[in-house]
Design an enzyme around this catalytic site. Structure first.
Site, PDB file in Angstrom:
ATOM      1  N   THR A 152       1.696  32.153 -12.862  1.00 44.00           N
ATOM      2  CA  THR A 152       0.777  31.354 -12.085  1.00 44.00           C
ATOM      3  C   THR A 152      -0.585  31.274 -12.767  1.00 44.00           C
ATOM      4  OG1 THR A 152       1.927  32.211 -10.192  1.00 44.00           O
ATOM      5  CG2 THR A 152      -0.323  31.494  -9.813  1.00 44.00           C
ATOM      6  N   GLY A 193       5.828  31.549  -2.612  1.00 42.78           N
ATOM      7  CA  GLY A 193       5.249  32.813  -3.070  1.00 42.78           C
ATOM      8  C   GLY A 193       3.835  33.031  -2.576  1.00 42.78           C
ATOM      9  N   ASP A 194       3.202  34.037  -3.173  1.00 42.76           N
ATOM     10  CA  ASP A 194       1.859  34.426  -2.748  1.00 42.76           C
ATOM     11  C   ASP A 194       0.802  33.359  -3.014  1.00 42.76           C
ATOM     12  OD1 ASP A 194       2.217  34.861  -5.523  1.00 42.76           O
ATOM     13  OD2 ASP A 194       0.558  36.296  -5.560  1.00 42.76           O
ATOM     14  N   GLY A 220       1.846  36.892 -11.177  1.00 42.25           N
ATOM     15  CA  GLY A 220       2.925  37.853 -11.385  1.00 42.25           C
ATOM     16  C   GLY A 220       3.832  37.882 -10.166  1.00 42.25           C
ATOM     17  N   GLY A 225       4.894  37.718  -6.933  1.00 43.15           N
ATOM     18  CA  GLY A 225       4.231  37.377  -5.686  1.00 43.15           C
ATOM     19  C   GLY A 225       4.702  38.190  -4.504  1.00 43.15           C
TER      20      GLY A 225
END
Ligand code: GLY
Length: 318
Positions: free
Chosen positions: A178, A208-209, A230, A232
């Site tokens: 990301t 994801g995060d 990385g 998430g």
């Protein structure tokens, strides 16, 4: 006291960081600087973890997550699992500004909103990304819809195979991740933006995060902004970016704030554990990055910079 404009970003933010700094030098807002920077990263076909050229999900479709958060108001706009729109950071900004009754749209609804806002559909899966996907399938001898149908003919069997693929997904040893960008403008406003194509071969619909406030992205102008890249699922479970900002609020220096978050993540049981990285910026211009692996870096530009300056992230040793 503010430091004057500054913009920082994760590895591979250099594809757009100078554009963001140019805007900040001209007195533009941190929102504009973050959006322009991330759009350039999303349009970078050589980057397989964001925007056009991003690696696809287990069905061979590129699904994108992005978010943007404003420090003074803690207003948040985000989209998750968006297909066929190349610049999710701009759709996230449109959610923030044009749909203030909501903060996060996903999937079909996010695509409907993008269309209503005049964003143009495009093919996101490049030949190169498809080749990487096919190579992964060959290596795993798994099958996905439309591929190798002799081996796995039915939808049920497809679902089992896709789930297996997600379960067996191993940490990626390439330039994972990301892109995070944090900007501080001349008015002292801070904005954090995050954009990603997420985990390669992820289960369709996985968000994801990067799209979640507090996990991959958090900004509170009183203390600072932080973002994660990385794995998430780790930052989601500890609300990682918020944890970094909370540490800043408690008076920790930026490097310690980043390290405390990674230390907390290291305590989680996770058989898919892979790299997790974070970076943060304070309203007075202090910054730091930390990572679970050695050799990780982040980029910084101030008004004096002619190009992104590369800083080492502190390696977190558990
Ligand atoms: N950190 C990006 C993701 O897990 O999707």
């Amino acid at each position: 006291m503010t430091s004057g404009p500054v913009i920082i970003g994760s590895e591979r933010s250099e594809a757009g960081l100078a554009l963001g700094m140019d805007l900040l030098r001209q007195g533009a807002s941190a929102l504009d600087a973050v959006e322009v920077t991330l759009r350039a990263c999303e349009d970078n076909l050589d980057d397989h973890y964001i925007g056009t050229g991003g690696l696809p999900n287990a069905r061979g479709e590129v699904e994108l997550d992005a978010s943007i958060m404003v420090g003074s108001s803690r207003a948040f706009g985000a989209v998750g699992a968006v297909r066929n729109f190349p610049n999710p950071i701009s759709i996230a900004r449109a959610v923030l500004e044009k749909l203030p009754q909501h903060s996060l749209l996903v999937g079909e609804g996010a695509e409907l909103f993008a269309e209503e806002q005049g964003f143009v559909r495009a093919e996101l899966l490049t030949d190169e990304a498809m080749q990487i996907f096919r190579a992964a399938l060959v290596a795993s001898s798994e099958s996905v819809e439309g591929e190798n149908t002799d081996a796995v003919p039915g939808d049920d069997r497809y679902r089992i195979a896709a789930t297996e693929m997600v379960r067996r997904f191993l940490p990626f040893d390439g330039p994972w991740g990301t892109v995070n960008v944090i900007a501080l403008d001349e008015d002292g406003e801070m904005v954090v933006g995050v954009s990603t194509s997420g985990y390669p071969w992820k289960y369709p619909g996985r968000v994801g995060d990067s799209a979640l406030p507090g996990s991959g992205n958090y900004c509170d102008l009183r203390y600072g902004g932080a973002a994660c890249t990385g794995r998430g699922e780790l930052s989601m479970r500890i609300v990682g970016a918020k944890m970094v900002v909370d540490s800043l609020a408690h008076g920790e220096e930026p490097a310690e704030a980043c390290g405390l978050m990674l230390r907390e993540a290291s305590l989680l049981p996770d058989i898919y554990r892979s790299e997790l990285r974070t970076l943060c910026l304070t309203p007075d211009g202090r910054h730091a990055g930390a990572a679970t692996q050695g050799g990780s870096t982040y980029n910084v530009m101030t008004t004096n910079s002619t190009e992104p300056e590369i800083y080492a992230r502190t390696q977190f040793a558990s």
